[in-house]
Structures are given as structure tokens and as C-alpha cells.
Design a protein around this motif. Structure first.
Motif, short mmCIF file in Angstrom:
data_model
loop_
_atom_site.label_atom_id
_atom_site.label_comp_id
_atom_site.label_asym_id
_atom_site.label_seq_id
_atom_site.Cartn_x
_atom_site.Cartn_y
_atom_site.Cartn_z
N TRP A 49 45.50 45.94 45.87
CA TRP A 49 46.25 46.60 44.80
C TRP A 49 47.62 45.95 44.62
CZ3 TRP A 49 43.92 48.98 41.25
CH2 TRP A 49 42.91 49.91 41.47
N THR A 50 48.27 45.60 45.71
CA THR A 50 49.58 44.96 45.61
C THR A 50 49.47 43.64 44.86
OG1 THR A 50 50.27 45.99 47.69
CG2 THR A 50 51.56 44.12 46.91
N ALA A 51 48.49 42.82 45.24
CA ALA A 51 48.28 41.55 44.56
C ALA A 51 47.99 41.77 43.07
CB ALA A 51 47.13 40.79 45.22
N TYR A 52 47.17 42.76 42.77
CA TYR A 52 46.80 43.04 41.38
C TYR A 52 48.03 43.37 40.54
CZ TYR A 52 44.78 45.52 37.37
OH TYR A 52 44.46 45.93 36.10
N TYR A 53 48.83 44.31 41.02
CA TYR A 53 49.97 44.73 40.22
C TYR A 53 51.07 43.67 40.15
CZ TYR A 53 47.92 49.36 39.79
OH TYR A 53 47.08 50.41 39.48
N LEU A 54 51.20 42.86 41.19
CA LEU A 54 52.19 41.79 41.15
C LEU A 54 51.87 40.77 40.07
CD1 LEU A 54 52.99 41.11 44.92
CD2 LEU A 54 54.65 41.72 43.14
N VAL A 55 50.63 40.28 40.05
CA VAL A 55 50.30 39.23 39.09
C VAL A 55 50.15 39.79 37.68
CG1 VAL A 55 49.28 37.69 40.80
CG2 VAL A 55 47.83 39.35 39.63
N LYS A 56 49.81 41.08 37.55
CA LYS A 56 49.80 41.68 36.22
C LYS A 56 51.22 41.78 35.67
CE LYS A 56 46.62 43.56 34.35
NZ LYS A 56 45.62 43.12 33.32
N ALA A 57 52.18 42.06 36.56
CA ALA A 57 53.58 42.17 36.14
C ALA A 57 54.20 40.80 35.89
CB ALA A 57 54.39 42.93 37.18
N ASP A 58 53.83 39.81 36.70
CA ASP A 58 54.39 38.46 36.58
C ASP A 58 53.31 37.44 36.90
OD1 ASP A 58 55.77 36.09 36.62
OD2 ASP A 58 57.34 36.75 38.00
N PRO A 59 52.57 36.99 35.88
CA PRO A 59 51.46 36.05 36.11
C PRO A 59 51.89 34.71 36.70
CG PRO A 59 51.30 37.07 33.92
CD PRO A 59 52.65 37.42 34.47
#
Length: 462
Positions: A49-59
Motif C-alpha cells: 500500500w505504501t508503494a502504491y500511494y507513493l508512486v500514485k502521488a509522485d510517479p
């Protein structure tokens, strides 16, 4: 072992949830040194989940996830499938440090996180057998009934409305043998744990996250994660290892690896469901001290869990999931106590897994900006939903955002370590011995919570 086993019975092999998917082999392994913006240790729900939200916020972020086995190997692929808006700890303890309104805000966030996970599954095409049917809890002794009623009253005092939780007729949703009273909350959904974990792993990789499986982390230090296959250097390193945290030398006594076990039946015929109800795919729990949890699976089985051997000496982790025969027997007897009509079926699979328990039984999330080291976990068995909140919170902490999530009372929370051995083993086993005795006394007609349970709570600070 006296419980009836099917011809295809399996013990361990991670969990039943992988029977249909197949237990995956670690895929891409780290092969040499590399540099990243964020390195995440642990490929379970928290890390994914952390990885998902990080790259969604800043690709543009270069995010690496390091996993010893395969994504979803630990509790994320073995749990009871309760996507429940349950607080991972005591509201009173969170309120002691941040105030009552902060504890209530935390609870509201967990309620909304159930729908957030469902929304992501829909948007990303993750088929995890999700059904939002709520959670139905039963009390089967007078003492349990009193605790259930007191808990509902307490939840109302903490700001839950009657639409969030209510006492309901005992046969309103699931007909449980011997039930005296029941409660229901809509804030829970059934999921197939392994499908959620593997689906999320696929999504994050498609978003550009580098997931390295079969890569054991041997050391974590500011700016550096050491593995047997190379070193990953990163400005931010996040430890998301939950029940396996005790395997890390520097964190051995941070969280206790508590064991939980499950069995699953063969598919049950329609006549069984006609007799017991359970038509809304509600999750099922109870108010015993040595509690149980269950779901009706997508293929009409009962997945039924509870405590087995709660703790192994020295915080050892039995990571293959094999379950002792007496635990299988105990869970089978308890299942029949709830549903005598299940006697016609057999057990298809048994397994175990570990969850992380902090010394004060309250989960934590944090990031030390001076070192770049962060963490999340210690969910005490309520992690399926809490991991999503943790992932979004870590995103905001990493990106330096000041948000409602970063103001939640679990952020930056630190507690003392667990005692050294043999005190840990003695205390935990004494606690569960007392809980078993308390349940037996209450089943004999004791009208209020047994004093033995109160002693057990004091021993471990539960």
C-alpha cells in the motif's frame, strides 16, 4: 488428530488462500547494488500500500520493495479476510496522548478505509472476492453478553452512532448455536487475502515499483539496506515487516510475533446455508477471551480461526504455516459448537501465521526525518484495513505533507520493548492459559467477566 480431514487435506503450505492461486515462487530477485529514492522492507499489505500511494502521488519516485519470500507470504496472505474498520489498539490509550477527538478521528479514518480499499480494488481491477456484508458478533454466555453490551455502549460513548454498531436480534443474520445476543456493524467486508496481496503486488509493479522477492534483508541503517544479494541505498527506508520484525536483530523485542491459526471446511451444501442463514457474507466473531473469527468464502466454505500455540520461545517464527493437530481439533470443536450442522463436512486445510503486537497493544506509524528511517505495524490482528491507512500515512510523511493522516495519534508513537526471555514466554502463555480458564468458568454460568481474564490483562497490558 481427531478432526475429520478431507482426502486432499493440507497443513501449512502458507495458507488455503493460495490453493487456487498456487503458492508463487519468488520472481525477480535483487542482483547487485542499486540506488532508490525509497526502499521498503517487507512485501505485505503495508509495504505494498505504501508503494502504491507513493508512486500514485509522485510517479517520478524510484521505489523499491524488498521481500524475503514472495509478496503476501506473511500475515497478508494468511489472515481471516476481515477488511474491518477496527481500531488497531485501545481508543483510551490513543486518547491519553492526543485527546479524545484524535482517537475518534482515527476511528472515522478506519471506517472510511474499508471503502477506500474496495474503491482501489475496483479501479485497479483487483478481484479479491470482496463483499461488504458487515460484521456480526455473538455472545454465547451471560458474561460474554454483558461484555458485548458494554462494548457497544462504550463505542457509542466514543462517537459511534447506532448506524455504526448496534445490538441486534441473535438470529437476524446468522443462526449460531447457543447465541444469547449479538451486535452488527456495517464497517467490514470479506476479502480473499492472497488475491488482495498478489493483485496489489501486480498493480504496483505495473506502476513502476521494483519488487524484489527471494531477497532477505540482513540489516537496516540510515541510507542503506543490506541483503545477501546486494545493498540498496535510499534516502528513505521504511520497515514494514509486521510479525517478522522480531527476526531483525535490532528490533527483536519491538513487537511480539503472536500466532493465529485457521481451518477451512470443504464447500457446504445449500441445505446447510438454508439452516444457518449467513446470506449476506457477513464476517463472524464472538466475545470469548480466547476469541474466534470466521468468514463464508466465495466458494461456500467456512474459514474459521482462533488462537493455537500463541507464542514460540525466543520470538521464533514458524514461517511455513504448519499447525499442530491439537489446534486443528480445538478449532473444529469450536466450529461445531457454533454450527452443529457442519458435522457433515471435513477440513480441507489448516494453517497459521504471525501478527505483530507492541508492548501496549497499539499500532504505530512513523518516520524519523533525521535518519530517514520509518516504520509501520503492530496491528494486533486488525491489519487488513489499518495497513491501508498506514500506507497513505507513510506516503504523506515521506512527501513531507502535513495532513489529517499525519496528525492521527498513532504517528510517532513509541513504547517500551517487550521483556527478555523467559519473561516473554512465561507472560504470554500465562495470559492465554488464564483466558482459556476464564472462558471455561464463564461457560459454566459465571455471569460477569471472570477475574482470571482481568489478571491476564494485567500481566501483559492488553
Amino acid at each position: 488428530m481427531n478432526a475429520p480431514l478431507s482426502d486432499s487435506f493440507a497443513n501449512g503450505d502458507v495458507s488455503y488462500w493460495y490453493r487456487a492461486l498456487g503458492v508463487p515462487e519468488p520472481a525477480r530477485r535483487l542482483d547487485g547494488d542499486l540506488r532508490a529514492d525509497v526502499a521498503i522492507v517487507g512485501g505485505g499489505y503495508t509495504g505494498l500500500w505504501t508503494a502504491y500511494y507513493l508512486v500514485k502521488a509522485d510517479p517520478s519516485l524510484h521505489v523499491v520493495v524488498l521481500e524475503k519470500e514472495f509478496a503476501g507470504f506473511g500475515a497478508s496472505g494468511r489472515n481471516g479476510g476481515w477488511l474491518a474498520g477496527l481500531l488497531p489498539g485501545s481508543p483510551r490509550r490513543y486518547a491519553e496522548t492526543h485527546g479524545a477527538e484524535a482517537a475518534r478521528a482515527f476511528q472515522r479514518e478506519l471506517f472510511s478505509a474499508v471503502d477506500e480499499v474496495i474503491s482501489v480494488c475496483t479501479a485497479e481491477g483487483i478481484d479479491a472476492d470482496v463483499v461488504k456484508g458487515g460484521v456480526f458478533n455473538v455472545a454465547r454466555t451471560p458474561a460474554q453478553a454483558l461484555r458485548l453490551e458494554q462494548e457497544v455502549e462504550g463505542q457509542h460513548a466514543w462517537g459511534w452512532g447506532p448506524e455504526d454498531v448496534a445490538v441486534v436480534p441473535v438470529d437476524e443474520r446468522i443462526r449460531v448455536q447457543g447465541a444469547l445476543t449479538a451486535s452488527w456493524s456495517p464497517h467490514c467486508a470479506r476479502v480473499q487475502p492472497a488475491k488482495l496481496a498478489r493483485g496489489l503486488a501486480g498493480v504496483v509493479q505495473n506502476l513502476g515499483v521494483e519488487l524484489y522477492e527471494g531477497t532477505e534483508v540482513t540489516g537496516i541503517a540510515p541510507g542503506r539496506v543490506t541483503t545477501a544479494r546486494g545493498t540498496v541505498r535510499a534516502d528513505v527506508i521504511l520497515r514494514c515487516t509486521e510479525g517478522f520484525t522480531a527476526t531483525l536483530k535490532d528490533n527483536h523485542r519491538d513487537w511480539l510475533p503472536m500466532n493465529s491459526s485457521m481451518i477451512v471446511t470443504e464447500p457446504l451444501p445449500q441445505r446447510f446455508w438454508d439452516e444457518v442463514g449467513w446470506q449476506g457474507h457477513e464476517l463472524l466473531g464472538d466475545f470469548a477471551h480466547y476469541y474466534m473469527y470466521a468468514q463464508r468464502t466465495a466458494d461456500d466454505r467456512i474459514a474459521f480461526g482462533g488462537r493455537g500455540r500463541p507464542y514460540l520461545y525466543g520470538s521464533r517464527v514458524d514461517d511455513r504455516g504448519r499447525t499442530h493437530g491439537w489446534t486443528v481439533d480445538a478449532l473444529w470443536r469450536l466450529l461445531l459448537g457454533f454450527f452443529p450442522a457442519a458435522r457433515s463436512t471435513t477440513i480441507a486445510h489448516a494453517w497459521s501465521g504471525v501478527l505483530g503486537v507492541p508492548r501496549d497493544w497499539c499500532a504505530t506509524v512513523g518516520l524519523d526525518r533525521s535518519t530517514g528511517l520509518g516504520w509501520a505495524g503492530g496491528y494486533t490482528g486488525h491489519g487488513v484495513t489499518a495497513t491501508n491507512v498506514a500506507g497513505r500515512t507513510l506516503r504523506d510523511l515521506v512527501l513531507g505533507r502535513d495532513t489529517e493522516l499525519t496528525a492521527l495519534p498513532w504517528v510517532g508513537r513509541r513504547v517500551r520493548k517487550w521483556e527478555p526471555e523467559p519473561l516473554r514466554w512465561t507472560g504470554v502463555h500465562a495470559m492465554y492459559r488464564l483466558y482459556r480458564l476464564a472462558d471455561a468458568r464463564e461457560a459454566g454460568g459465571v455471569p460477569r467477566t471472570s477475574v482470571l481474564a482481568r489478571i491476564a490483562d494485567k500481566i501483559t497490558g492488553h
